[in-house]
Design a protein around this motif. Structure first.
Motif, PDB file in Angstrom:
ATOM      1  N   GLY A 186      -1.461  -2.859  -7.153  1.00 24.91           N
ATOM      2  CA  GLY A 186      -2.329  -2.564  -6.028  1.00 24.91           C
ATOM      3  C   GLY A 186      -2.190  -1.186  -5.414  1.00 24.91           C
ATOM      4  N   ASP A 187      -1.133  -0.455  -5.770  1.00 27.72           N
ATOM      5  CA  ASP A 187      -0.968   0.901  -5.225  1.00 27.72           C
ATOM      6  C   ASP A 187      -0.204   1.759  -6.227  1.00 27.72           C
ATOM      7  N   VAL A 188      -0.736   1.815  -7.445  1.00 22.74           N
ATOM      8  CA  VAL A 188      -0.105   2.597  -8.514  1.00 22.74           C
ATOM      9  C   VAL A 188      -0.288   4.083  -8.232  1.00 22.74           C
ATOM     10  N   LYS A 189       0.814   4.822  -8.211  1.00 25.22           N
ATOM     11  CA  LYS A 189       0.812   6.270  -8.002  1.00 25.22           C
ATOM     12  C   LYS A 189       2.218   6.784  -8.274  1.00 25.22           C
ATOM     13  N   PRO A 190       2.385   8.083  -8.514  1.00 20.15           N
ATOM     14  CA  PRO A 190       3.706   8.602  -8.870  1.00 20.15           C
ATOM     15  C   PRO A 190       4.796   8.309  -7.841  1.00 20.15           C
ATOM     16  N   SER A 191       4.468   8.341  -6.552  1.00 15.51           N
ATOM     17  CA  SER A 191       5.505   8.119  -5.540  1.00 15.51           C
ATOM     18  C   SER A 191       6.003   6.682  -5.506  1.00 15.51           C
ATOM     19  N   GLU A 206      -2.840 -12.401 -10.110  1.00 13.61           N
ATOM     20  CA  GLU A 206      -4.215 -12.571 -10.582  1.00 13.61           C
ATOM     21  C   GLU A 206      -4.703 -13.998 -10.373  1.00 13.61           C
ATOM     22  N   SER A 207      -3.786 -14.936 -10.283  1.00 13.40           N
ATOM     23  CA  SER A 207      -4.150 -16.338 -10.100  1.00 13.40           C
ATOM     24  C   SER A 207      -4.484 -16.675  -8.647  1.00 13.40           C
ATOM     25  N   GLU A 208      -4.202 -15.752  -7.730  1.00 14.73           N
ATOM     26  CA  GLU A 208      -4.471 -15.996  -6.314  1.00 14.73           C
ATOM     27  C   GLU A 208      -5.950 -15.807  -5.993  1.00 14.73           C
ATOM     28  N   PRO A 209      -6.427 -16.374  -4.889  1.00 16.97           N
ATOM     29  CA  PRO A 209      -7.808 -16.111  -4.453  1.00 16.97           C
ATOM     30  C   PRO A 209      -8.007 -14.613  -4.243  1.00 16.97           C
ATOM     31  N   PRO A 210      -9.146 -14.066  -4.654  1.00 15.93           N
ATOM     32  CA  PRO A 210      -9.391 -12.625  -4.522  1.00 15.93           C
ATOM     33  C   PRO A 210      -9.288 -12.166  -3.073  1.00 15.93           C
ATOM     34  N   CYS A 211      -8.711 -10.980  -2.882  1.00 15.18           N
ATOM     35  CA  CYS A 211      -8.644 -10.403  -1.550  1.00 15.18           C
ATOM     36  C   CYS A 211      -8.606  -8.883  -1.686  1.00 15.18           C
ATOM     37  N   ARG A 212      -8.998  -8.218  -0.627  1.00 15.47           N
ATOM     38  CA  ARG A 212      -9.032  -6.758  -0.631  1.00 15.47           C
ATOM     39  C   ARG A 212      -7.766  -6.227   0.019  1.00 15.47           C
ATOM     40  N   HIS A 213      -7.097  -5.305  -0.668  1.00 15.69           N
ATOM     41  CA  HIS A 213      -5.884  -4.709  -0.137  1.00 15.69           C
ATOM     42  C   HIS A 213      -6.063  -3.203   0.012  1.00 15.69           C
ATOM     43  N   SER A 231     -10.226   3.569  -7.417  1.00 14.92           N
ATOM     44  CA  SER A 231     -11.331   3.650  -8.368  1.00 14.92           C
ATOM     45  C   SER A 231     -12.677   3.793  -7.653  1.00 14.92           C
ATOM     46  N   PRO A 232     -13.642   4.452  -8.305  1.00 13.66           N
ATOM     47  CA  PRO A 232     -14.983   4.572  -7.714  1.00 13.66           C
ATOM     48  C   PRO A 232     -15.629   3.219  -7.427  1.00 13.66           C
ATOM     49  N   SER A 233     -15.470   2.264  -8.343  1.00 11.11           N
ATOM     50  CA  SER A 233     -16.093   0.947  -8.144  1.00 11.11           C
ATOM     51  C   SER A 233     -15.522   0.250  -6.919  1.00 11.11           C
ATOM     52  N   SER A 234     -14.231   0.444  -6.693  1.00 11.98           N
ATOM     53  CA  SER A 234     -13.612  -0.155  -5.516  1.00 11.98           C
ATOM     54  C   SER A 234     -14.164   0.451  -4.234  1.00 11.98           C
ATOM     55  N   LEU A 235     -14.345   1.759  -4.238  1.00  8.49           N
ATOM     56  CA  LEU A 235     -14.895   2.422  -3.058  1.00  8.49           C
ATOM     57  C   LEU A 235     -16.347   2.032  -2.817  1.00  8.49           C
ATOM     58  N   LYS A 236     -17.093   1.853  -3.896  1.00  7.28           N
ATOM     59  CA  LYS A 236     -18.518   1.531  -3.768  1.00  7.28           C
ATOM     60  C   LYS A 236     -18.743   0.109  -3.255  1.00  7.28           C
ATOM     61  N   THR A 237     -18.003  -0.829  -3.817  1.00  9.58           N
ATOM     62  CA  THR A 237     -18.274  -2.237  -3.535  1.00  9.58           C
ATOM     63  C   THR A 237     -17.332  -2.864  -2.520  1.00  9.58           C
ATOM     64  N   ARG A 238     -16.173  -2.191  -2.268  1.00 12.31           N
ATOM     65  CA  ARG A 238     -15.141  -2.776  -1.398  1.00 12.31           C
ATOM     66  C   ARG A 238     -14.768  -4.173  -1.899  1.00 12.31           C
ATOM     67  N   SER A 239     -14.772  -4.320  -3.220  1.00 10.64           N
ATOM     68  CA  SER A 239     -14.533  -5.620  -3.829  1.00 10.64           C
ATOM     69  C   SER A 239     -13.041  -5.942  -3.851  1.00 10.64           C
ATOM     70  N   PRO A 240     -12.686  -7.216  -4.085  1.00  9.80           N
ATOM     71  CA  PRO A 240     -11.281  -7.593  -4.143  1.00  9.80           C
ATOM     72  C   PRO A 240     -10.524  -6.849  -5.239  1.00  9.80           C
ATOM     73  N   LEU A 241      -9.238  -6.760  -5.063  1.00 13.48           N
ATOM     74  CA  LEU A 241      -8.371  -6.053  -5.992  1.00 13.48           C
ATOM     75  C   LEU A 241      -8.367  -6.728  -7.360  1.00 13.48           C
ATOM     76  N   THR A 242      -8.469  -5.914  -8.431  1.00  9.40           N
ATOM     77  CA  THR A 242      -8.425  -6.427  -9.797  1.00  9.40           C
ATOM     78  C   THR A 242      -7.492  -5.554 -10.642  1.00  9.40           C
ATOM     79  N   ARG A 243      -7.224  -6.037 -11.857  1.00  9.56           N
ATOM     80  CA  ARG A 243      -6.403  -5.258 -12.778  1.00  9.56           C
ATOM     81  C   ARG A 243      -7.044  -3.898 -13.071  1.00  9.56           C
ATOM     82  N   ALA A 244      -8.379  -3.845 -13.049  1.00 11.12           N
ATOM     83  CA  ALA A 244      -9.077  -2.586 -13.306  1.00 11.12           C
ATOM     84  C   ALA A 244      -8.700  -1.508 -12.297  1.00 11.12           C
ATOM     85  N   ASP A 245      -8.399  -1.904 -11.077  1.00 12.87           N
ATOM     86  CA  ASP A 245      -7.979  -0.928 -10.066  1.00 12.87           C
ATOM     87  C   ASP A 245      -6.648  -0.297 -10.457  1.00 12.87           C
ATOM     88  N   ASP A 246      -5.722  -1.114 -10.965  1.00 10.56           N
ATOM     89  CA  ASP A 246      -4.445  -0.579 -11.451  1.00 10.56           C
ATOM     90  C   ASP A 246      -4.661   0.373 -12.624  1.00 10.56           C
TER      91      ASP A 246
END
Length: 252
Positions: A138-143, A164-171, A179-194
């Motif tokens: 949910g917060d992959v980055k060098p730091s 991934e088995s939990e109910p979707p939620c936005r973090h 990711s651009p898709s996350s910013l556009k849709t404000r959708s729940p966190l997915t593996r694609a965000d990582d």
């Protein structure tokens, strides 16, 4: 893992400590959290409730649970105890890990090429292991990448992690790696965000530069949403360039 486990009495964990006064370095990790580092040996993490000085034990317990789930084979720096003050839990304790962004800049100097490739390879394997456990960081980055005492690469900061088995939620996440898709849709966190954040992270590791470092923070999210990508012409290794594109494409 459960909330009760985190809130067990003082001494239930082998490295619980209480009311210590040490020469420490304190860093703000976010508006509601801070890190205390003692002698580059131990780290105490504290989370506060929004707009409060009270400890957020619910979020602390959640992060402890997710870190323990990420455990062995190791994806995380192990939690070894909790810090108490006046009988109240103030945070959890880990061994110190050296962040990959510390030390000399691993920029485009040729002598660092093999080292950068090694870190990138370890990072990709680490993310694969974490995802194989069904955990989204949910917060992959060098730091949030550190080397442990045995020089193994590990994740820290599981405050935004979900199963991934939990109910979707936005973090929450870090703007320059979201990711651009996350910013556009404000959708729940997915593996694609990582995965998208991984592409940005590899670019950062290889170039030694913060993504979009010349752009004002307030403008970055809008430009990413419109399709802005890091300058891949700075990546002089064809394999690394293709790897970054693969991760970025997987995150859209």
């Amino acid at each position: 893992m459960s909330q009760a486990f985190f809130t067990d009495p003082l001494g239930s964990w082998p490295s619980d400590v209480q009311d210590i006064s040490l020469e420490c370095s304190t860093f703000s990790a976010s508006p509601n959290s801070y890190i205390i580092v003692y002698n580059e040996e131990f780290v105490i993490k504290n989370l506060l409730k929004p707009n409060s000085v009270d400890v957020d034990n619910e979020r602390l317990g959640r992060e402890v649970d997710m870190t323990l789930l990420a455990g062995n084979p190791g994806c995380a720096i192990p939690i070894i105890g909790r810090y108490f003050s006046h009988g109240m839990i103030m945070g959890f304790i880990t061994r110190f890990g050296k962040c990959i962004t510390q030390g000399p800049r691993d920029d485009i100097r040729p002598e660092y090429h093999d080292h950068r490739l090694s870190v990138i390879q370890q990072f990709c394997a680490l993310l694969d292991r974490l995802h194989s456990k069904g955990i989204i960081h949910g917060d992959v980055k060098p730091s949030n990448l550190v080397f442990d005492a045995a020089d193994n690469l590990r994740f820290i900061d599981f405050a935004e992690a979900v199963l991934e088995s939990e109910p979707p939620c936005r973090h929450a996440s870090t703007t320059r790696y979201v990711s651009p898709s996350s910013l556009k849709t404000r959708s729940p966190l997915t593996r694609a965000d990582d995965l998208y954040a991984a592409g940005m992270t590899i670019w950062h590791i290889y170039t030694g530069h913060l993504p979009f470092e010349n752009i004002e923070e307030d403008d970055v999210d809008l430009l990413i949403e419109e399709g802005l990508r890091p300058d891949l012409s700075l990546i002089d290794d064809e394999g690394v360039r293709a790897l970054i594109s693969e991760y970025l494409d997987g995150g859209e």
